[in-house]
Scaffold this active site. Structure first.
Site, PDB file in Angstrom:
ATOM      1  N   GLU A   1       0.905  -1.239  -0.117  1.00 31.24           N
ATOM      2  CA  GLU A   1      -0.082  -0.041  -0.038  1.00 31.24           C
ATOM      3  C   GLU A   1       1.002   1.126  -0.071  1.00 31.24           C
ATOM      4  OE1 GLU A   1      -2.994  -0.083   3.127  1.00 31.24           O
ATOM      5  OE2 GLU A   1      -3.102   2.230   3.128  1.00 31.24           O
TER       6      GLU A   1
ATOM      7  N   ASP B   1      -4.635   9.564   9.675  1.00 36.66           N
ATOM      8  CA  ASP B   1      -3.136   9.159  10.009  1.00 36.66           C
ATOM      9  C   ASP B   1      -2.844   9.858  11.270  1.00 36.66           C
ATOM     10  OD1 ASP B   1      -2.700   7.444   7.846  1.00 36.66           O
ATOM     11  OD2 ASP B   1      -2.684   9.150   6.395  1.00 36.66           O
TER      12      ASP B   1
END
Lengths: 256, 406
Positions: free
Chosen positions: A46, A57
């Protein structure tokens, strides 16, 4: 048959997806990192496209993105780096990023470049299912790209079914309500993963968020087709001078 | 299938369509981790906020606690300077010193109805943080405020206020360490604790339904203005309403009940910083492009690669690289006139108001006042300027400006 389909037909268990940030730790380390991941046992990669304001994140991945941006990474540069990458990388590669940079690059142009590279799939966590259905899904499908939706322990059963029906490649099961890299206790997740397992979904399931070592990888794999590691690997890369060696040590610690 | 860019609300600028779009702007671009919370809000906010009991408690608190209605004041000496009739909507006289409390009073009641036990918020200048800390103290509920490290430095009195009110102030150290990053941190905190926490967004930004919800809570400003103006002039409709715009909550409140009154010119004033093209500016409609920030599609200041750029304004409350989707729509459709004022022009306007009217405005509001000099008014015009907040928090900046002058 595309690469993701082929992977999950061949391997139904312990599929390891590793996240890395394009242009991190150095601008030109993207391919080197991916090659090292592939050579040491990652089944799937990824590749994160750095963004200044990554909502989903945690601090570690955000910092790697900031560093990558300082290094000069952009979607343009990334596609230049990916020009001949299939000569070396044969595992499936999916791009993960946020909508805004993709929109500025041009959504259709982006999908076309992905198809040309070729990239296998996309994760855009802030592209909502409604916009996918009305505007973007058709473009993504036109270029033969898989699109992976996230589900969380808070996602209703009805919605999980819907997101599964819209997803192709796999379904990304966020292990707990958290941003990446959180240290939450893993155990309550098992009930949720068991629930997912019983739903007979169309897509294989990979578990992400909070997977950091052999133990958590093992737990995730006992209830899903595999797992995704991000923060722990980015941390490992932080001060490395030898990407290959660091990656080998890291992946060995998970897989062996 | 419904085309998401087609407004379902034909004929009104007030309401977004069911997906949260004002024309081409709005929506809810959020990761799945926030879906449940945002969906819960979206499906319940109108039903809760227009419930009679809720409205009664909201209006009572606005009256008895916030100190509403705020005066609509005919500023005679300022009017003379511009050879017209200028009214100031005195949001600076609200409890806590700015319009921000209108929204936080509404949202805390809403959060309690939703059964939430903890509040998080972001703040730039600190006014929204103080307003949030205040209502959390009022209702005895835990409060965490995210604030950019740079803003913590330049808005020290407001940080002290929040702490005294029992809030925890968490510095946002990522990115530009200002409002945009505080917003990111708050959203992430919400992702990490979605069930018991309500996020009180302070402006008309964020995923649907926030822009609409905040605009509705702030619409008390124009609701009062209409009847107050009628009392004073015999008509509810001014020729112009003006307000500063960062995210745009005071402007949304000042414009709200005039949005569909096409005879009323809506003037929004952005922060030009050192000048629109100086590279140190926060004039989003001039410098921004359509993009997605903090959960909605709007105009965003960004690089060609779609990285959000750091804006600059002398006022921490306007130092934001986006603008609410309602404002982006007003700009794109031409319904709103968008001007900008520089740091220097705004400082000058603040000193001008202090000397002419005995009112020290917030630096944010001073931007709206500065833009009066860019307008051409008729003597018969009736202009309402939203004085969004008072200048106590900006004294350090004003003192610095005086030192330079002296």
């Amino acid at each position: 048959m595309n690469r993701l389909e082929e992977l999950f037909q061949r391997k139904k268990e312990r599929v390891l997806n590793v996240y890395c940030t394009a242009g991190y730790p150095q601008l030109d380390s993207t391919i080197k990192v991916m090659k090292a991941l592939q050579d040491n046992g990652a089944d799937l990669i990824e590749l994160g496209m750095p963004y200044s304001d990554p909502l989903a994140d945690g601090p570690v991945i955000q910092a790697s993105g900031s560093k990558a941006l300082e290094n000069g990474m952009s979607i343009d540069v990334l596609f230049q780096q990916l020009k001949d990458f299939r000569k070396e990388i044969y595992v499936p590669v999916i791009l993960m990023g946020y909508m805004n940079p993709v929109l500025q690059f041009g959504f259709e142009k982006f999908c076309q470049y992905c198809a040309d590279a070729p990239i296998d799939g996309l994760i855009l966590p802030d592209l909502p299912e409604h916009e996918f259905e009305t505007e973007y899904g058709e473009i993504i499908q036109r270029y033969g790209l898989d699109f992976i939706f996230l589900v969380t322990p808070e996602t209703s059963e009805e919605r999980i079914k819907k997101l599964d029906s819209l997803s192709r490649g796999f379904l990304y099961a966020v292990s707990s309500s958290s941003i990446t890299g959180s240290d939450k206790d893993f155990s309550p997740v098992e009930t949720y993963l068991e629930r997912l397992q019983k739903m007979n979904l169309k897509n294989p399931i990979l578990v992400g968020f909070g997977i950091k070592d052999k133990h958590t990888f093992g737990m995730a794999c006992s209830h899903a087709n595999g797992a995704i590691i991000g923060t722990a690997y980015i941390k490992a890369l932080e001060n490395t001078t030898d990407i290959e060696r660091t990656t080998k040590i890291f992946l060995d610690s998970i897989l062996k | 299938m419904i085309n998401i860019t087609t407004p379902l609300n034909k004929g009104t600028y007030k309401q977004p369509n069911i997906f949260g779009y004002y024309g081409n702007f709005g929506g809810a671009y959020i990761p799945e981790m926030l879906h449940r919370n945002v969906e819960e809000l979206r499906t319940r906010y109108l039903e809760i906020m227009y419930d009679d009991a809720f409205q009664k408690e909201f209006k009572d608190l606005l009256h008895d606690y916030v100190g509403r209605p705020t005066p609509l004041y005919l500023a005679k000496r300022l009017s003379k300077l511009h050879n017209t009739n200028i009214y100031l909507k005195r949001e600076d006289l609200n409890h806590t010193g700015a319009h921000k409390i209108n929204n936080t009073v509404g949202q805390i009641l809403l959060a309690l109805k939703l059964g939430k036990k903890r509040i998080i918020a972001e703040t730039g200048a600190g006014q929204h943080g103080v307003a949030t800390a205040t209502v959390c103290a009022l209702k005895g509920i835990e409060c965490v405020v995210y604030m950019g490290s740079k803003d913590i430095e330049r808005q020290a009195p407001n940080v002290a206020r929040m702490k005294m009110l029992g809030a925890k102030v968490v510095p946002a150290t990522s990115g530009s360490q200002t409002l945009k990053d505080a917003t990111n941190e708050a959203i992430r905190a919400w992702i990490n604790d979605p069930l018991d926490t309500h996020y009180i967004i302070g402006s008309v930004v964020g995923p649907h339904p926030y822009p609409d919800m905040v605009a509705r809570f702030q619409s008390i400003i124009s609701e009062e203005t209409r009847w107050q103006l009628k009392e004073k002039t015999g008509t509810e409709l001014p020729t112009h309403v003006m307000a500063c715009v960062g995210g745009g909550s005071n402007a949304a409140g000042m414009f709200y009940h005039y949005l569909d009154e096409l005879s009323v010119q809506l003037v929004a004033v952005e922060a030009a910083g050192h000048g629109v093209n100086s590279g140190m500016s926060a004039a989003t409609t001039q410098l921004g492009k359509p993009g997605i920030l903090h959960g909605s599609k709007s105009l965003v200041m960004q690089t060609e690669d779609g990285q959000v750029v750091e804006p600059h304004s002398i006022s921490a409350g306007l130092d934001y690289p986006g603008v609410g989707p309602l404002h982006a729509h007003l700009y794109e459709s031409g319904r709103g006139t968008f001007l900008s004022a520089t740091d220097d022009e705004s400082l000058k306007a603040a000193f001008e108001l202090a000397k002419l009217e005995g009112i020290i405005p917030a630096l944010e509001s001073a931007h709206a006042l500065a833009a009066l000099h860019q307008m051409k008014f008729k003597q018969s015009d009736v202009v309402v300027v939203c004085l969004s907040g008072r200048g106590d928090k900006d004294l350090a900046t004003y003192m610095k400006a005086m030192d330079i002058k002296e």
